[in-house]
Design an enzyme around this catalytic site. Sequence first.
Site, mmCIF file in Angstrom:
data_model
loop_
_atom_site.group_PDB
_atom_site.id
_atom_site.type_symbol
_atom_site.label_atom_id
_atom_site.label_comp_id
_atom_site.label_asym_id
_atom_site.label_seq_id
_atom_site.Cartn_x
_atom_site.Cartn_y
_atom_site.Cartn_z
ATOM 1 N N ASN A 117 -77.987 -52.293 14.196
ATOM 2 C CA ASN A 117 -78.120 -52.800 15.243
ATOM 3 C C ASN A 117 -78.946 -51.690 16.778
ATOM 4 O O ASN A 117 -79.069 -52.288 17.795
ATOM 5 C CB ASN A 117 -76.452 -51.966 16.211
ATOM 6 C CG ASN A 117 -75.549 -52.422 15.077
ATOM 7 O OD1 ASN A 117 -75.679 -53.503 15.577
ATOM 8 N ND2 ASN A 117 -74.734 -51.818 14.275
ATOM 9 N N ASP A 201 -70.628 -65.674 11.319
ATOM 10 C CA ASP A 201 -71.858 -65.069 12.476
ATOM 11 C C ASP A 201 -72.765 -65.645 12.282
ATOM 12 O O ASP A 201 -74.010 -64.278 12.809
ATOM 13 C CB ASP A 201 -70.726 -63.387 13.057
ATOM 14 C CG ASP A 201 -70.671 -62.537 12.373
ATOM 15 O OD1 ASP A 201 -71.401 -62.563 11.160
ATOM 16 O OD2 ASP A 201 -69.971 -61.553 12.715
ATOM 17 N N HIS A 204 -72.686 -60.786 10.084
ATOM 18 C CA HIS A 204 -72.024 -59.241 8.594
ATOM 19 C C HIS A 204 -71.508 -60.980 7.524
ATOM 20 O O HIS A 204 -71.357 -61.678 7.272
ATOM 21 C CB HIS A 204 -70.992 -59.482 9.320
ATOM 22 C CG HIS A 204 -70.897 -59.126 10.694
ATOM 23 N ND1 HIS A 204 -70.800 -59.355 11.755
ATOM 24 C CD2 HIS A 204 -71.202 -57.724 10.860
ATOM 25 C CE1 HIS A 204 -71.121 -58.310 12.578
ATOM 26 N NE2 HIS A 204 -70.963 -56.361 11.678
#
Length: 226
Positions: A117, A201, A204
């Site tokens: 992230n 997405d 993931h």
Amino acid sequence: MIRYQQRRHFILRASIGLLVGLSAPCAIAQATSKTAAAPMRQPVILVLGDSLSAEYGLARGTGWVALLEKRLTQEKLAATVVNASVSGETTSGGRSRLAALLAQHKPSHVVIELGGNDALRGLPLKNTEENLTVMTQAAQKAGAKVLLVGMQVPPNYGTDYANKFAGLFTTVAKAQKVAVVPFFLKGVADGPDPTRLFQPDRIHPRAEAHPQMLANVWPELKKLLR
């Protein structure tokens, strides 16, 4: 009279010495017995990760951490797994939470799966490296063995940034002398059709990918457990 008292004194001293000599082995044996009987502490594995470890978008019990628990049972390795992963977590967030987790769970092993992230948000690489270093040192200071789980970013982030980001996990691991998995998604994100193993997405992994993710982590973690 003097000779009798001296002789009596000699016998008394000899008797005391004999009693001490006989009792010492017993005391040593009792201490050894107590030491031998003391149970060994069961390993506690703390997983500090992001959505890849927090089962984002998956049915509970299908992520790699849940599969790890099953693998430990299969391998007959008694250990407790604590999954402290949070979706969206950065290395900064993990760093701020780690002290409390170490105090609460007293882990023998800490798996740090953070950094992805940071890259997605374009955070400075030096901050990510520093946070990983501080977390590693904190875990070591608490008596835990550390495993760093590395990540890579797509080439659209720029070759220079991507290469430096991928290398910082190994850099920290070497500097702190800890184990490392260079690429957590090896065999998942680098295949001929990587989108096949990802959720819509494209960030993931699907449940089908998590056995491979565990396969990437397990060899290094098993070494630490042995």
